[in-house]
Scaffold this active site. Structure first.
Site, short mmCIF file in Angstrom:
data_model
loop_
_atom_site.label_atom_id
_atom_site.label_comp_id
_atom_site.label_asym_id
_atom_site.label_seq_id
_atom_site.Cartn_x
_atom_site.Cartn_y
_atom_site.Cartn_z
N GLY A 85 4.67 3.44 -17.41
CA GLY A 85 3.65 3.87 -16.44
C GLY A 85 2.26 4.12 -17.00
O GLY A 85 1.49 3.20 -17.23
N LYS B 293 12.48 -2.85 -19.34
CA LYS B 293 11.30 -2.50 -20.14
C LYS B 293 11.48 -2.92 -21.59
O LYS B 293 10.51 -3.32 -22.26
CB LYS B 293 11.03 -0.99 -20.03
CG LYS B 293 10.59 -0.59 -18.60
CD LYS B 293 10.68 0.91 -18.37
CE LYS B 293 10.24 1.28 -16.95
NZ LYS B 293 10.60 2.67 -16.60
N PHE C 183 0.85 -1.20 0.00
CA PHE C 183 0.00 0.00 0.00
C PHE C 183 0.88 1.24 0.00
O PHE C 183 0.75 2.14 0.82
CB PHE C 183 -0.97 -0.01 1.19
CG PHE C 183 -2.16 0.89 0.99
CD1 PHE C 183 -3.16 0.52 0.09
CD2 PHE C 183 -2.29 2.09 1.68
CE1 PHE C 183 -4.27 1.34 -0.11
CE2 PHE C 183 -3.39 2.92 1.48
CZ PHE C 183 -4.38 2.54 0.58
N ASP D 217 16.89 -0.17 -15.67
CA ASP D 217 15.43 -0.07 -15.67
C ASP D 217 14.89 -0.04 -17.11
O ASP D 217 13.93 -0.75 -17.44
CB ASP D 217 15.03 1.21 -14.92
CG ASP D 217 13.57 1.51 -14.99
OD1 ASP D 217 12.80 0.88 -14.26
OD2 ASP D 217 13.17 2.38 -15.81
N GLU E 168 16.82 7.26 -6.48
CA GLU E 168 17.12 6.70 -5.17
C GLU E 168 18.56 7.03 -4.79
O GLU E 168 19.33 7.51 -5.60
CB GLU E 168 16.90 5.18 -5.21
CG GLU E 168 15.45 4.83 -5.47
CD GLU E 168 15.23 3.33 -5.58
OE1 GLU E 168 15.58 2.63 -4.64
OE2 GLU E 168 14.70 2.89 -6.62
N GLY F 218 13.21 13.32 -5.22
CA GLY F 218 12.66 11.98 -5.00
C GLY F 218 12.52 11.17 -6.27
O GLY F 218 11.92 10.09 -6.27
N ILE G 273 1.31 5.33 -19.93
CA ILE G 273 1.09 5.20 -21.37
C ILE G 273 0.59 3.79 -21.67
O ILE G 273 1.25 2.82 -21.32
CB ILE G 273 2.40 5.44 -22.18
CG1 ILE G 273 3.07 6.74 -21.75
CG2 ILE G 273 2.10 5.45 -23.67
CD1 ILE G 273 4.43 6.97 -22.41
N GLY H 6 4.68 7.74 -11.34
CA GLY H 6 3.79 8.58 -10.55
C GLY H 6 2.57 7.80 -10.09
O GLY H 6 2.15 6.84 -10.70
#
Lengths: 428, 428
Positions: B135, B206, B10, B202, B191, B188, B137, B303
């Site tokens: 994300g 993808k 969560f 990353d 990291e 933010g 898209i 986001g």
């Protein structure tokens, strides 16, 4: 087992369909779970049939629609003739005889869509039309399948390739409207009567269809305010650049607190807006929503292969649904009662270009008119414009359509003032 | 009737899920044909549970995965914990107990995807993961549903928001890599250990997932060449601008005649390329195909709400398929044997930045090395670089990876030459 289809019309787009069926055959068969076979092609008359055969097209050309409607083996009819009639009659008869239909006919769907959707639903057949909006961009299926979780607040679209090509020439090369039109006609982008493209009619048709997918509301074509690019002058274009904008023909559909506002008009876009870089004949749909935020879908708005790619994707979808035995659900299932926005809820900033005699009190009178309507100004620019005259350019802060109507009337009531242009400004 | 779901985790994204379920409830119910109800939420421990309850979150928080696995009423498990374990075990158990799974976990899917897809197929349940790539898209569903008719030849993607934010600062404001990283960490976006973002890891994850949807090929993470942005200097950025390019971290996946070539690396993009205007944390996927031609899908790559929008779209899709009784088909059905491209078939232009002593014969020797490999040059630029040294910048015409390897070795063999950087150049 193969699924048998018939094409109505064999123009540019239609001839792209067999091309893709062949080139992507392995991939298509995986997605469709069946082979797809063009078994008949309707052409106008024997002359066209002879000409196509002579060119080496080996399809079973027919000239009578009954040869297709009465052929119980044909599962899908692909209409690529365009215009309202006889397309409307042919599609209606196909749906009524239990055939699924794929079409790219935006004019027909924007005006008679509801009637055709009802016939499709009643006969439990599919009516798909991804290619009707923004050609090769898969925007309708994306709105129907991926934006299900999101609430769209506004759609902005560069939806007409011809006028975008012209505006690109006018912005990047300083061409006049007339020169840009002549070039578009020479390249085959614009027809000899360019009305549908340059007056925003074509984009307004597409806005009607987008409203259904993005907002679940079916509005009439007449409810889409549309204004074209005919009155855009090199002076407007160059002033826009000085002020930090580019002018494009933009369709906007927005949900306000009182309902939907749809409009197609030449619009000042901030230079760093993602739509500002959509040049030439390319199209794009910019989506604003509470979940995703801002997203954009960019691609060719017309052309043989891009349009055929969308048409064939629809054919595959129907074929797959036949295999899964789920065929018959509407292309767009989102539906709410349509409600149009009140004038006072439709808000935007505007650009005013006004010619006045070269006297200081003229500017004062101009300012008083805006002041009286409580319209705040963001930028004011005055330039000499010929002998004894000045051009005053104003970019306002946000105002509503009632204020816009009032201030326009007031300006036009003053004999000395000549309103050259009033255009929407985004991003203020 | 409602479909009951459980969330695993969560954090930021997960808390966006109830937000969208509420805000878009009317639209969601139309699309899903059922209500969707969050009945349990797995959190780490009692402390997290207490903290969330204290903050006013009124979900049924549980700390034991068995409370979810053994709850036969729960139809869909939504994994938003991230990382490999315990996510992998929990997803596996959920699939094996007949629950459908939605996840945004790209690391897991890129490395253990095949294993999980097999478990999902064996149990006839859905495993959807639209949010795992770019994300907000909806690129995966678009590739799976709309590009079925088309043959994709290349995918170019700006897939990592953090590195794109940093490159934007470096390009637009002239910041150093270090300054850009510090800012990204402050905001933010990055990291404290930024490896995954700045070294292209990353984006490479993808690329593995995109390869499956766009080309039907499952390649290993190790088969994606990846190089990050750590070595990009302000000098590279400013030279790129002088030459008409912007540098971005770009993932490219291309089908050559011998197979697939996948690479993530800092890339020179021509200033007028649609990807060049994708700035800040935004992502975009640029698709080249034989049908549509060129299209682009742009939006937020991360986001809370954008990612949640993709997750909820997946949940709706599964709910709808439960209603239609068609659940269980793979998210991606396109599959061909994977084949990797041979080095001589992977072609691109390149930028070389080389430091040499300030002597004319050095340049000659440099030119001879390129000449020996039959590499043609498009632009050469020489600049003073400190005392007694020059920087020679070369933009080549297209060369292949074998030529690249040879010329790089030759350059490095010359003691006097210092190779500052070698970067891909698009559009030559």
């Amino acid at each position: 087992m193969s699924v048998k289809i018939a094409l109505l019309g064999f123009g540019t787009v239609a001839s792209g369909v067999p091309f893709l069926l062949k080139e992507s055959s392995e991939k298509i068969q995986q997605a469709a779970k069946s082979e797809i076979e063009i078994v008949k092609v309707l052409v106008r008359d024997e002359d066209e049939k002879k000409a196509l055969l002579a060119k080496g097209h080996h399809h079973a050309f027919v000239t009578d629609i009954d040869d297709i409607i009465n052929d119980s083996e044909i599962a899908i009819v692909v209409e690529l003739m365009g215009r309202i009639e006889p397309a409307k009659t042919f599609i209606t008869r196909a749906l009524e005889s239990g055939k699924h239909v794929v079409t790219a006919n935006k004019d027909l769907l924007a005006v008679y869509g509801s009637e055709l959707f009802e016939i499709a639903n009643k006969n439990n057949v599919a009516l798909y039309y991804e290619a009707a909006v923004a050609g090769g961009i898969p925007i309708l299926r994306t709105l129907a399948n991926s934006f299900t979780s999101d609430k769209i607040t506004r759609i902005l679209g560069v939806l007409n390739g011809t006028s975008n090509f012209m505006m690109t020439k006018m912005v990047e090369e300083g061409w006049s409207y007339e020169a840009a039109l002549a070039k578009a006609q020479e390249l085959g982008y614009a027809e000899s009567d360019p009305t549908n493209d340059v007056d925003g009619v074509d984009a307004a048709y597409k806005a009607v269809i987008l409203s259904q997918f993005a907002f679940g509301m079916t509005i009439d074509f007449e409810d889409v305010i549309h204004k074209g690019i005919r009155d855009i002058t090199p002076a407007d274009v160059s002033l826009a650049q000085d002020l930090g904008y580019v002018i494009k023909l933009v369709a906007s559909i927005e949900e306000t607190s009182s309902g939907l506002a749809a409009e197609v008009s030449p619009t000042f876009l901030p230079k760093d807006h993602p739509l500002a870089v959509v040049t030439g004949v390319m199209n794009a749909v910019f989506v604003e929503s509470i979940g995703v935020g801002e997203s954009m879908f960019y691609g060719p708005g017309a052309g043989q292969k891009p349009t055929a790619a969308s048409v064939v994707a629809d054919i595959i979808r129907i074929t797959r649904r036949l295999h899964d035995k789920t065929v018959g659900k509407s292309f767009n299932e989102y539906s709410r009662p349509a409600q149009l926005a009140k004038a006072e809820d439709i808000k935007s900033a505007y650009y005013f270009s006004i010619q006045t005699p070269d006297q200081p009190d003229q500017i004062l009178r101009l300012m008083e008119i805006f002041e009286a309507e409580k319209i705040f100004l963001k930028q004011v620019l005055q330039r000499q414009s010929g002998k004894d005259a000045v051009r005053v350019v104003i970019v306002t802060r946000t105002l509503n359509k009632t204020q816009l109507k009032n201030v326009t009337e007031q300006l036009e009531a003053v004999n000395d003032f000549k309103v050259n242009n009033i255009l929407r400004v985004l991003g203020e």
